[in-house]
Design a protein around this motif. Structure first.
Motif, mmCIF file in Angstrom:
data_model
loop_
_atom_site.group_PDB
_atom_site.id
_atom_site.type_symbol
_atom_site.label_atom_id
_atom_site.label_comp_id
_atom_site.label_asym_id
_atom_site.label_seq_id
_atom_site.Cartn_x
_atom_site.Cartn_y
_atom_site.Cartn_z
ATOM 1 N N ASP A 84 0.804 -1.145 -0.123
ATOM 2 C CA ASP A 84 -0.164 -0.055 -0.102
ATOM 3 C C ASP A 84 0.929 1.119 0.012
ATOM 4 O O ASP A 84 1.785 1.248 0.861
ATOM 5 N N LYS A 85 0.663 2.228 -0.816
ATOM 6 C CA LYS A 85 1.353 3.374 -0.942
ATOM 7 C C LYS A 85 1.351 4.212 0.304
ATOM 8 O O LYS A 85 1.890 5.320 0.442
ATOM 9 N N LYS A 86 0.298 3.919 1.229
ATOM 10 C CA LYS A 86 0.130 4.911 2.370
ATOM 11 C C LYS A 86 0.965 4.335 3.663
ATOM 12 O O LYS A 86 0.990 4.736 4.443
ATOM 13 N N ILE A 87 1.493 2.991 3.378
ATOM 14 C CA ILE A 87 2.242 2.402 4.522
ATOM 15 C C ILE A 87 3.758 2.222 3.965
ATOM 16 O O ILE A 87 4.060 1.868 2.859
ATOM 17 N N ALA A 88 4.528 2.670 4.957
ATOM 18 C CA ALA A 88 5.967 2.361 4.914
ATOM 19 C C ALA A 88 6.506 1.442 5.852
ATOM 20 O O ALA A 88 6.136 1.695 6.940
ATOM 21 N N TYR A 89 7.228 0.406 5.238
ATOM 22 C CA TYR A 89 7.915 -0.618 5.895
ATOM 23 C C TYR A 89 9.199 -0.439 5.802
ATOM 24 O O TYR A 89 9.882 -0.823 4.752
ATOM 25 N N TYR A 90 9.918 -0.310 6.919
ATOM 26 C CA TYR A 90 11.297 0.338 6.768
ATOM 27 C C TYR A 90 12.342 -0.667 7.790
ATOM 28 O O TYR A 90 11.791 -1.150 8.746
ATOM 29 N N LEU A 91 13.399 -1.101 7.096
ATOM 30 C CA LEU A 91 14.378 -1.811 7.905
ATOM 31 C C LEU A 91 15.128 -0.797 8.717
ATOM 32 O O LEU A 91 15.803 0.066 8.272
ATOM 33 N N VAL A 92 15.006 -1.092 10.228
ATOM 34 C CA VAL A 92 15.732 0.137 11.012
ATOM 35 C C VAL A 92 16.913 -0.367 11.839
ATOM 36 O O VAL A 92 17.236 0.143 12.620
ATOM 37 N N GLY A 93 16.933 -1.894 11.764
ATOM 38 C CA GLY A 93 17.683 -2.357 12.700
ATOM 39 C C GLY A 93 18.347 -3.722 12.253
ATOM 40 O O GLY A 93 17.534 -4.448 11.869
ATOM 41 N N VAL A 94 19.666 -3.721 12.572
ATOM 42 C CA VAL A 94 20.233 -5.318 12.335
ATOM 43 C C VAL A 94 21.183 -5.737 13.227
ATOM 44 O O VAL A 94 22.113 -4.755 13.338
ATOM 45 N N ASP A 95 20.975 -6.695 13.955
ATOM 46 C CA ASP A 95 21.936 -7.210 15.075
ATOM 47 C C ASP A 95 22.534 -8.547 14.886
ATOM 48 O O ASP A 95 21.681 -9.505 14.260
ATOM 49 N N ASP A 96 23.701 -8.805 15.439
ATOM 50 C CA ASP A 96 24.059 -10.093 15.447
ATOM 51 C C ASP A 96 24.239 -10.715 14.049
ATOM 52 O O ASP A 96 24.028 -12.037 13.781
ATOM 53 N N ALA A 97 24.472 -9.998 12.978
ATOM 54 C CA ALA A 97 24.567 -10.385 11.584
ATOM 55 C C ALA A 97 25.950 -11.094 11.347
ATOM 56 O O ALA A 97 26.913 -10.736 11.965
ATOM 57 N N ARG A 98 25.825 -12.373 10.751
ATOM 58 C CA ARG A 98 27.014 -13.210 10.499
ATOM 59 C C ARG A 98 26.720 -13.691 9.180
ATOM 60 O O ARG A 98 25.666 -14.071 8.839
ATOM 61 N N PHE A 99 27.882 -13.743 8.411
ATOM 62 C CA PHE A 99 27.781 -14.116 7.217
ATOM 63 C C PHE A 99 28.901 -15.224 7.005
ATOM 64 O O PHE A 99 30.029 -15.130 7.280
ATOM 65 N N ILE A 145 6.829 0.340 10.948
ATOM 66 C CA ILE A 145 5.864 0.670 10.238
ATOM 67 C C ILE A 145 5.372 2.064 10.210
ATOM 68 O O ILE A 145 5.100 2.513 11.297
ATOM 69 N N ARG A 146 5.306 2.535 9.045
ATOM 70 C CA ARG A 146 4.836 4.128 9.317
ATOM 71 C C ARG A 146 3.881 4.471 8.295
ATOM 72 O O ARG A 146 3.708 3.755 7.155
ATOM 73 N N THR A 147 2.878 5.323 8.472
ATOM 74 C CA THR A 147 1.910 5.861 7.505
ATOM 75 C C THR A 147 2.281 7.058 6.864
ATOM 76 O O THR A 147 2.999 7.908 7.403
ATOM 77 N N MET A 148 2.140 6.996 5.544
ATOM 78 C CA MET A 148 2.940 8.003 4.692
ATOM 79 C C MET A 148 1.565 9.073 4.354
ATOM 80 O O MET A 148 0.340 8.646 4.337
#
Length: 150
Positions: A84-99, A145-148
């Motif tokens: 939905d163009k009225k909803i924004a779903y953002y990645l705001v944090g990454v912890d303990d990432a391992r590759f 989650i943010r409303t645009m």
């Protein structure tokens, strides 16, 4: 529950070259997902990462996990649709990432993401990426989650 690419595109706003989910194998709405990303030499990032030894960037593996999380988190909730163009779903944090090993053309990335907490504004997840049954990456993710405003 399974989803094909058309159903995925109806639920996510991402498009080429940033749509990183090709199929959903299993989904329990609000709980977990198993999704697939087929890694092809035709991916635009391989031209520069790296021409002599193509490796999928770790940040894109993390992004694929976040996209998978968006698919199952709000399934069946008419108030929230990440496409939905009225909803924004953002990645705001990454912890303990391992590759643990490189992801290369020809690999099939299996993304397994589980919800730790889902609320109206902040969601937390645990995700793993596997190739041939072996973990190649894992991370803890946080999305907002943010409303645009139009």
């Amino acid at each position: 529950m399974e989803l094909d690419i058309k159903e995925i595109m109806a639920r996510l706003p991402h498009r080429y070259p940033m749509l990183l989910i090709d199929r959903v194998l299993e989904m329990v709405p609000g709980k977990s997902i198993v999704a697939i990303k087929n890694v092809s030499i035709n991916e635009p990032f391989f031209e520069g990462h790296f021409p002599h030894h193509p490796v999928m960037p770790g940040v894109l593996i993390i992004e694929a996990m976040a996209q998978a999380a968006a698919l199952f988190s709000f399934e069946g909730n008419p108030e929230v649709n990440p496409a939905d163009k009225k909803i924004a779903y953002y990645l705001v944090g990454v912890d303990d990432a391992r590759f643990r090993r490189p992801v290369v053309p020809g690999d099939q990335l299996r993304l397994e993401v589980t919800a730790e907490r889902i609320s109206r504004s902040i969601c937390k997840y645990s995700g793993s990426a596997l190739v041939d049954g072996k973990e190649v990456a894992h991370a803890k993710l946080m999305c907002a989650i943010r409303t645009m405003e139009e």
